[in-house]
Structures are given as structure tokens and as C-alpha cells.
Design a protein around this motif. Structure first.
Motif, PDB file in Angstrom:
ATOM      1  N   ASN A   1       0.856  -1.187   0.000  1.00  2.00           N
ATOM      2  CA  ASN A   1       0.000   0.000   0.000  1.00  2.00           C
ATOM      3  C   ASN A   1       0.892   1.238   0.000  1.00  2.00           C
TER       4      ASN A   1
ATOM      5  N   CYS B   1       0.606   4.380   2.450  1.00  2.00           N
ATOM      6  CA  CYS B   1       0.973   4.323   3.865  1.00  2.00           C
ATOM      7  C   CYS B   1       2.327   3.664   4.054  1.00  2.00           C
TER       8      CYS B   1
ATOM      9  N   ASP C   1       2.588   0.290   3.914  1.00  2.00           N
ATOM     10  CA  ASP C   1       2.341  -1.074   4.403  1.00  2.00           C
ATOM     11  C   ASP C   1       2.813  -2.077   3.356  1.00  2.00           C
TER      12      ASP C   1
ATOM     13  N   CYS D   1       1.535  -0.108   9.313  1.00  2.00           N
ATOM     14  CA  CYS D   1       0.915   0.612  10.431  1.00  2.00           C
ATOM     15  C   CYS D   1       0.082  -0.344  11.296  1.00  2.00           C
TER      16      CYS D   1
ATOM     17  N   SER E   1      -3.026  -1.928   9.451  1.00  2.00           N
ATOM     18  CA  SER E   1      -2.765  -3.010   8.496  1.00  2.00           C
ATOM     19  C   SER E   1      -2.276  -4.262   9.210  1.00  2.00           C
TER      20      SER E   1
ATOM     21  N   ARG F   1      -7.455   5.303   5.455  1.00  2.00           N
ATOM     22  CA  ARG F   1      -6.945   4.141   6.173  1.00  2.00           C
ATOM     23  C   ARG F   1      -7.661   2.849   5.787  1.00  2.00           C
TER      24      ARG F   1
ATOM     25  N   CYS G   1      -5.412   0.471   4.261  1.00  2.00           N
ATOM     26  CA  CYS G   1      -4.572  -0.240   5.238  1.00  2.00           C
ATOM     27  C   CYS G   1      -5.308  -1.484   5.739  1.00  2.00           C
TER      28      CYS G   1
HETATM   29 ZN    ZN Z   1      -1.291   1.651   6.809  1.00  2.00          ZN
END
Ligand code: ZN
Length: 160
Positions: free
Chosen positions: A37, A40, A42, A65, A68, A126, A129
Motif C-alpha cells: 500500500n 501508507c 504497508d 501501520c 494493516s 486508512r 490499510c
Molecule cells: Zn497503513
């Protein structure tokens, strides 16, 4: 639900982020895919051991994060022992909860424990995520090696 960070990071998310379940490489896997991702950062690798359409074992590795990682931890706990169809149904419901604004009680069928991430829907950026590892699971089961989040994905794999 108020868009409040304390609610977003509820206890179950913090717990699964701190002590992620099934966080390892699965040596004897039948399916594997990477999910990334870029919004972010991830980035996870998901391993599955599937026999006769049943998910016998599942694990993940990587970093990202709290949303995730806890989603990956909850997902792997949820789908272990389930059929592919059951796992995909949970994904559909999870996706509907986050994007269709449905309450867990209004959803058809099982949610497993994924309603813990309900607060994420108040934070549209988000959602990617939270759904990353689920898209990665679908990619792995479809025999693809990579999964992006919805925007970046060339294939709307969840949209069958
Ligand atoms: Zn994330």
C-alpha cells in the motif's frame, strides 16, 4: 461512531499490532502473494496452505501501520480452517462494513472478529490499510503474486 483516534485504535487493534498472530513465514505454503500500500507504506507477504479449497494454514510477514498489521493478524486468525468461499464471504462483509456504511449486525453472514476495525471507516485513507491483506489473500488464492490497494490495482480482484 465518532471519528476519534482513541476509538480507531481500540484495544483489540493495539493488542494484535503489538502481538501479531501468525506472524512468520510458512515454509510449506501452496500460495503466496505480496501486498503493498504505497499510500501508507504497508508491505506484507502472505502465505497460505490450501488443500481441497480449505485454508489449512495461513501466516504473514512484513511491516506497516497498526491498522494493516492488526487486520492481517485478525484475518489470519479468522480464515484458518475455513473454506475459500467462507474466507471470501468474510472479506465481502468486511469491505461492505468499511465502504457501504453497514453495521456489523446488518451484514449477511459471518464477520469473524473483523468488526474490531469498524472505526476505520471514519478514516477513508486508512481503509486501504485495513483491506490490504484481504486483497493480498484474494490475489494469492487466484494465483497472483502481487496485490496493490484498490486504486493502484490493475485487476479489480474483489469485484467478482
Ligand atoms: Zn497503513
Amino acid at each position: 461512531m465518532k471519528a476519534d483516534l482513541k476509538e480507531l485504535y481500540q484495544e483489540i487493534i493495539l493488542d494484535h499490532n503489538k502481538n501479531p498472530r501468525n506472524f512468520k513465514k510458512l515454509d510449506r505454503h501452496t500460495h503466496k502473494a505480496e501486498g503493498y500500500n504505497p499510500l501508507c507504506g504497508d508491505h506484507y507477504t502472505l502465505y497460505l496452505k490450501v488443500e481441497n479449497d480449505k485454508i489449512l494454514d495461513v501466516s504473514f510477514e512484513g511491516a506497516g501501520c497498526a491498522i494493516s498489521k492488526s487486520s492481517a493478524s485478525l484475518m489470519t486468525s479468522c480464515i484458518k480452517g475455513k473454506s475459500r468461499a467462507e474466507a471470501e464471504e468474510i472479506f465481502r462483509n468486511f469491505h461492505l462494513m468499511l465502504t457501504g456504511n453497514l453495521e456489523p449486525g446488518d451484514l449477511p453472514g459471518s464477520m469473524c472478529k473483523m468488526e474490531a476495525l469498524q472505526g476505520v471507516k471514519a478514516f477513508p485513507t486508512r481503509i486501504k490499510c485495513a483491506t490490504l491483506v484481504w486483497h493480498t489473500m484474494k490475489s494469492a488464492l487466484d494465483g497472483k503474486q502481487e496485490a496493490g490497494t484498490e486504486q493502484g490495482a490493475a485487476h479489480p480482484a474483489h469485484n467478482r
